[in-house]
Design an enzyme around this catalytic site. Sequence first.
Site, PDB file in Angstrom:
ATOM      1  N   ASP A 117       0.846  -1.206   0.000  1.00 17.28           N
ATOM      2  CA  ASP A 117       0.000   0.000   0.000  1.00 17.28           C
ATOM      3  C   ASP A 117       0.879   1.254   0.000  1.00 17.28           C
ATOM      4  OD1 ASP A 117      -2.109  -1.732   0.150  1.00 17.28           O
ATOM      5  OD2 ASP A 117      -2.480  -1.460   2.289  1.00 17.28           O
ATOM      6  N   LYS A 121       0.108  10.061   1.779  1.00 15.14           N
ATOM      7  CA  LYS A 121       0.309  11.276   2.590  1.00 15.14           C
ATOM      8  C   LYS A 121       1.646  11.208   3.329  1.00 15.14           C
ATOM      9  CE  LYS A 121      -4.515  12.344   3.261  1.00 15.14           C
ATOM     10  NZ  LYS A 121      -5.682  11.760   3.894  1.00 15.14           N
ATOM     11  N   GLU A 192      -1.059 -11.087  -8.004  1.00 16.09           N
ATOM     12  CA  GLU A 192      -2.354 -10.664  -8.550  1.00 16.09           C
ATOM     13  C   GLU A 192      -2.300  -9.212  -9.050  1.00 16.09           C
ATOM     14  OE1 GLU A 192      -3.418 -12.456  -5.263  1.00 16.09           O
ATOM     15  OE2 GLU A 192      -4.717 -13.968  -6.172  1.00 16.09           O
ATOM     16  N   GLU A 194       0.323  -7.464  -9.827  1.00 14.09           N
ATOM     17  CA  GLU A 194       1.283  -7.327 -10.931  1.00 14.09           C
ATOM     18  C   GLU A 194       0.599  -7.643 -12.263  1.00 14.09           C
ATOM     19  OE1 GLU A 194       4.725  -9.639 -10.140  1.00 14.09           O
ATOM     20  OE2 GLU A 194       5.746  -9.059 -11.982  1.00 14.09           O
TER      21      GLU A 194
HETATM   22  N1  SAM Z   1       0.807  -8.678  -2.529  1.00 15.47           N
HETATM   23  C1  SAM Z   1      -0.464  -8.802  -3.195  1.00 15.47           C
HETATM   24  C2  SAM Z   1      -0.291  -8.628  -4.674  1.00 15.47           C
HETATM   25  O1  SAM Z   1       0.763  -8.156  -5.109  1.00 15.47           O
HETATM   26  O2  SAM Z   1      -1.208  -8.985  -5.408  1.00 15.47           O
HETATM   27  C3  SAM Z   1      -1.510  -7.821  -2.613  1.00 15.47           C
HETATM   28  C4  SAM Z   1      -1.223  -6.371  -2.796  1.00 15.47           C
HETATM   29  S1  SAM Z   1      -2.384  -5.316  -1.952  1.00 15.47           S
HETATM   30  C5  SAM Z   1      -2.200  -3.791  -2.713  1.00 15.47           C
HETATM   31  C6  SAM Z   1      -1.582  -5.036  -0.396  1.00 15.47           C
HETATM   32  C7  SAM Z   1      -1.984  -6.046   0.664  1.00 15.47           C
HETATM   33  O3  SAM Z   1      -1.158  -5.859   1.789  1.00 15.47           O
HETATM   34  C8  SAM Z   1      -3.402  -5.890   1.133  1.00 15.47           C
HETATM   35  O4  SAM Z   1      -4.053  -7.145   1.127  1.00 15.47           O
HETATM   36  C9  SAM Z   1      -3.271  -5.324   2.544  1.00 15.47           C
HETATM   37  O5  SAM Z   1      -4.323  -5.719   3.388  1.00 15.47           O
HETATM   38  C10 SAM Z   1      -1.943  -5.901   2.976  1.00 15.47           C
HETATM   39  N2  SAM Z   1      -1.247  -5.081   3.963  1.00 15.47           N
HETATM   40  C11 SAM Z   1      -0.949  -3.767   3.826  1.00 15.47           C
HETATM   41  N3  SAM Z   1      -0.326  -3.293   4.909  1.00 15.47           N
HETATM   42  C12 SAM Z   1      -0.185  -4.349   5.765  1.00 15.47           C
HETATM   43  C13 SAM Z   1       0.365  -4.503   7.049  1.00 15.47           C
HETATM   44  N4  SAM Z   1       0.915  -3.452   7.689  1.00 15.47           N
HETATM   45  N5  SAM Z   1       0.321  -5.706   7.649  1.00 15.47           N
HETATM   46  C14 SAM Z   1      -0.245  -6.759   7.006  1.00 15.47           C
HETATM   47  N6  SAM Z   1      -0.807  -6.689   5.767  1.00 15.47           N
HETATM   48  C15 SAM Z   1      -0.770  -5.498   5.151  1.00 15.47           C
END
Ligand code: SAM
Length: 211
Positions: A117, A121, A192, A194
């Site tokens: 993510d 900000k 996914e 990517e």
């Molecule tokens: N890695 C996967 C992919 O490339 O398809 C998912 C990408 S998605 C944008 C980011 C994932 O990371 C989300 O499912 C989110 O809930 C998880 N995530 C983000 N910050 C996290 C954190 N601090 N601890 C655990 N999971 C986290």
Amino acid sequence: MRLRNVKGSREAIAENEYVIHDEESMKGKWHELFGNDNPIHIEVGMGKGRFIMDMARLNPDINYVGIEKFSSVLIRAIEKQEVEKLPNLRFIRMEAEYLENVFNNGEVSYIYLNFSDPWPKDRHAKRRLTSVQFLARYEKILSEGGGVTFKTDNRDLFDFSLEQADEAGWSKKTVTYDLHNSEYAEGNVMTEYEERFSSMGNPICRVEMSP
Ligand code: SAM
């Protein structure tokens, strides 16, 4: 990531044999859990688990632990693992901030961060999974010679991550701003996100780095 509340996902996760429920009690005991001395690799923020499942299938001599904070996404990975039953794969539903409570110093050999993510900000910069704060956490749990691979299509987040690696004194083994058209494309396992972003024409950035 847009999240639907998947009904019953919390309950299904609570009962699942591939999910580690009391993760802090596992600190220092991960090899015991897997029943071997194979290296342990983790993916932080694994989403629906496509990448880590493909990796676990391709590398039976490596143990994988997928970390995801949201039940509604984790449940999708669990559903797939219920069918495949890969012996070298487990999941934890947790916030990555607390990784050091779950893994001992040096217990993890490698960490994957895929399409993390962006937290755009400035005031949220320390929540980014490649911030110096997170790199310090990874440094503690990584074994000698261990490292982190980070992939994203978000150029701002990627540039930030490279700067943070410098600030933390990490070394970068490889850097590419267009993974799929680079010398590193062969053998790349897609996630996914990517698949989705590269099909929209976005170049994928990747860095391999280590403390
Ligand atoms: N890695 C996967 C992919 O490339 O398809 C998912 C990408 S998605 C944008 C980011 C994932 O990371 C989300 O499912 C989110 O809930 C998880 N995530 C983000 N910050 C996290 C954190 N601090 N601890 C655990 N999971 C986290």
